[in-house]
Write an enzyme that holds these catalytic residues in place. Structure first.
Site, PDB file in Angstrom:
ATOM      1  N   GLU A 100      -8.253   0.493  46.688  1.00  0.00           N
ATOM      2  CA  GLU A 100      -7.653   0.527  45.363  1.00  0.00           C
ATOM      3  C   GLU A 100      -8.529   1.205  44.306  1.00  0.00           C
ATOM      4  O   GLU A 100      -8.016   1.841  43.387  1.00  0.00           O
ATOM      5  CB  GLU A 100      -7.293  -0.896  44.902  1.00  0.00           C
ATOM      6  CG  GLU A 100      -6.068  -1.486  45.593  1.00  0.00           C
ATOM      7  CD  GLU A 100      -6.352  -2.068  46.972  1.00  0.00           C
ATOM      8  OE1 GLU A 100      -7.530  -2.160  47.347  1.00  0.00           O
ATOM      9  OE2 GLU A 100      -5.392  -2.436  47.675  1.00  0.00           O
ATOM     10  N   HIS A 115      -0.512 -12.531  46.196  1.00  0.00           N
ATOM     11  CA  HIS A 115       0.539 -11.505  46.154  1.00  0.00           C
ATOM     12  C   HIS A 115       1.678 -11.902  45.223  1.00  0.00           C
ATOM     13  O   HIS A 115       2.792 -11.429  45.388  1.00  0.00           O
ATOM     14  CB  HIS A 115       1.131 -11.266  47.548  1.00  0.00           C
ATOM     15  CG  HIS A 115       0.204 -10.650  48.537  1.00  0.00           C
ATOM     16  ND1 HIS A 115      -0.813 -11.340  49.132  1.00  0.00           N
ATOM     17  CD2 HIS A 115       0.139  -9.393  49.047  1.00  0.00           C
ATOM     18  CE1 HIS A 115      -1.462 -10.544  49.973  1.00  0.00           C
ATOM     19  NE2 HIS A 115      -0.903  -9.355  49.936  1.00  0.00           N
TER      20      HIS A 115
END
Lengths: 319, 323
Positions: free
Chosen positions: B60, B129
């Site tokens: 990321e 998540h």
């Protein structure tokens, strides 16, 4: 050694600019004239100069907290740099950035950086932009031995190699991440060995030999322009000063420092230049004198410039 | 006007902007042939090719940082992280690099990048998540934060975000992807910093964001049966925040409930409440109330997860408690 006098003289001149610029900062910081803190590049001049001499204005660099040398080598304006470091409104960043955030996007200088390992992803992105636009432009990512351990650096090496991006990772291994010696922070002796993990060339060069740096980076830049992807070049060098000005350097011995100061990249280059017959000793003295004048003018500009108006505080938060 | 899902609206925005401007490209995790984790980039790989729809490694920091570097070099990247929860891996590249470049460099850089991230609970994805992290991003000067609720807003705001010269974080509740609404075919923009009154009312202002806008509208229906008239204000962007529209509504209704799925403590509602308390205190007939998730990570097991997610019932309760 190349016999292109113009390049050789330019490199010699730039090394001296960096040396005098940093020495001036050392003096004025000690005198309390510079706010904040500064990380000096003294002793490492050959790396920035050898690398940036391979680049054009269209090419980009990302720099580090020890960035003055990179910026000068990439063509940064000494007056604007000095004024910025003094916190003046006439500086590169209108006094908003200081030593660690000087940038000149028009010259491809995507900024010094206060975060260790911060520049790798940005350099990768600049290289991605060049590839996307199908230009031949290259980005050099300067980063230290400390930054070489950061995840951002590993992510950048990986992506750049997977996508064959035109970026050259120039590692300045000065032996210490702040106070922590290399042997305590990594198991490898040569950071360049890590290139193998990403299937890119890894090269170790004497970072105090400007010609060696120039040659290695030159090869890597050519490779990048050909679309063959990145290279990792490790330049072994040493910082003469502490991590920051005021650092008592209790973590290293004076013998080690003296050993490295004996390998001062500037006289070494001088000797080669004179021996080769390309330049006379008198010419070199002339260059130094001219650089001194330029630095004096930069200092005068910085000192006589106004501090920022307080109304600038909220300017340029958004485009 | 055609009915489209929120997801189709986002997809159309991306396609239209990529058609219009060759500098716009997409990079992120599984955005290519796979079409994105939730399908937002579906079909774009086939249409625009891998040169403009780039599958990245699952790293990321370099996704966000490469977007920033490319944006500073003149392109307009739209990066996607699979879940907003992954921003922790990449936060430095966003808040220290992309966002600050302009200010640090004295206004001499622009970083026109969009970072799209699905967020929110409700699919059993558990603590890493499912979060709603908009308050984190609201705290970063130099960033813009979009959190559209309707398909039409999603399309118009994504187009605005892509054309914006600042870094934009674009937050999409994953349970909104299937929501349908009227979406114009043509390209259009929805301005940042302009709240939308999703339902007019006179008795209580409910400022709601993202999926909670639908909960607020549902609550308004329920309360209407009791003769309580709710005004539902959707800020649409939290940074900049359209304080004026919120204040005007509160000056009219004299009561404020703020509803969001982020945890309540130091959540986005805290800032909205503070703005109203500072600027419209005299208009308030009751304390400001927040409807938000409890202060815990998002749990996995369905009954626990449902207990975590605030909804229409909580808004109804909060409004009734004011009266």
């Amino acid at each position: 050694m190349s016999h292109d006098k113009e390049i050789m003289v330019k490199m010699y001149t730039t090394m001296n600019k960096i040396r005098m610029f940093e020495s001036m900062l050392q003096e004025y910081f000690a005198a309390g004239k510079i706010p904040g803190f500064v990380h000096l590049y003294l002793g490492e001049e050959a790396v920035a100069v050898g690398a940036c001499a391979c680049l054009t204005d269209r090419d980009s660099i990302t720099s580090t907290h020890r960035g003055h040398g990179h910026l000068i080598a990439k063509g940064g304006d000494l007056k604007l740099m000095m004024a910025e470091i003094f916190g003046k409104s006439t500086g590169y960043c209108k006094g908003k950035g200081g030593s660690m955030h000087i940038a000149d996007v028009d010259l491809g200088i995507l900024g010094a950086n206060g975060i260790v390992g911060g520049g790798g992803p940005l350099a990768t992105g600049a290289a991605l932009a060049a590839k996307y636009r199908k230009t031949q432009d290259v980005t050099v990512c300067f980063f230290g031995d400390g930054a070489s351990n950061q995840g951002t650096t590993q992510e950048s090496l990986n992506l750049a190699s997977a996508w064959k991006l035109p970026v050259v990772f120039v590692n300045e291994n000065n032996g210490y991440g702040i106070s922590c010696p290399q042997c305590k922070s990594m198991a490898v002796t040569d950071i360049a060995d890590r290139a193998a993990a990403y299937d890119m060339p890894g090269v170790v060069v004497d970072g105090n030999d400007v010609l060696a740096v120039h040659e290695a980076v030159g090869e890597a830049v050519k490779r990048a322009r050909r679309g063959e992807g990145p290279t990792l070049i490790e330049c072994k060098t040493y910082r003469w000063r502490g991590h920051f000005e005021g650092d008592a350097c209790t973590y290293r011995c004076v013998e080690e420092l003296n050993e490295w100061m004996a390998k001062d990249p500037i006289p070494r280059f001088e000797e080669k230049l004179v021996e080769s017959g390309l330049v006379t000793a008198a010419e070199l003295e002339g260059i130094k004198a001219a650089v001194k004048k330029e630095l004096d003018a930069a200092l005068e500009f910085a000192q006589s410039s106004p501090l920022p108006e307080l109304s600038a505080l909220l300017e340029d938060v958004y485009a | 006007m055609a009915k489209k899902t929120y997801l189709q609206a986002l997809n159309e925005a991306l396609a239209q902007e990529m058609e219009r401007d060759p500098n716009v490209f997409i990079l992120g995790e599984d955005v290519g042939r796979f079409g994105g984790c939730f399908g937002v980039t579906q079909g774009l790989f086939d249409r625009f090719g891998e040169e403009r729809v780039m599958d990245t490694p699952i790293t990321e920091s370099v996704i966000v940082g490469a977007a920033a570097g490319a944006a500073a070099s003149g392109l307009r990247p739209v990066a996607e992280l699979m879940f907003v929860d992954f921003i922790g891996v990449a936060l430095d590249q966003l808040f220290n690099q992309a966002v600050k470049m302009r200010y640090m460099f004295g206004g001499k850089a622009k970083v026109p990048m969009v970072l799209r991230m699905p967020q929110g609970a409700g699919i059993g994805a558990a603590a890493q998540h499912s979060q709603s992290l908009e308050a984190w991003f609201m705290h970063i000067p130099g960033l813009k934060v979009a959190i559209p609720s309707s398909p039409a807003d999603a399309k118009g705001m994504l187009i605005s975000a892509i054309r914006d010269d600042n870094p934009v974080v674009f937050l999409e509740h994953k349970l909104l992807y299937g929501v349908e609404g009227d979406v114009p075919e043509e390209s259009y923009t929805v301005e940042f910093g302009k709240a939308d009154i999703k339902r007019e009312g006179t008795d209580v202002t409910v400022v709601a964001t993202s999926k909670m806008v639908y909960s607020a509208l549902e609550a308004a229906e329920t309360l209407a049966k009791d003769g309580i008239s709710i005004e539902v204000v959707d800020p649409r962007s939290l940074l900049p925040l359209d304080t004026e529209t919120i204040l005007n509504s509160v000056r009219k209704t004299h009561a404020l409930v703020i509803a969001h799925e982020a945890v309540g403590f130091a959540g986005p509602g805290a800032e909205i409440a503070a703005q109203v308390a500072e600027k419209a205190f005299d208009y308030l007939d009751a304390p400001i109330t927040r409807v938000a998730a409890p202060f815990c990570p998002v749990p996995f097991s369905p009954p626990l997860e449902q207990a975590f997610i605030p909804g229409a019932d909580e808004i109804v309760k909060a409004v009734r408690a004011l009266r």
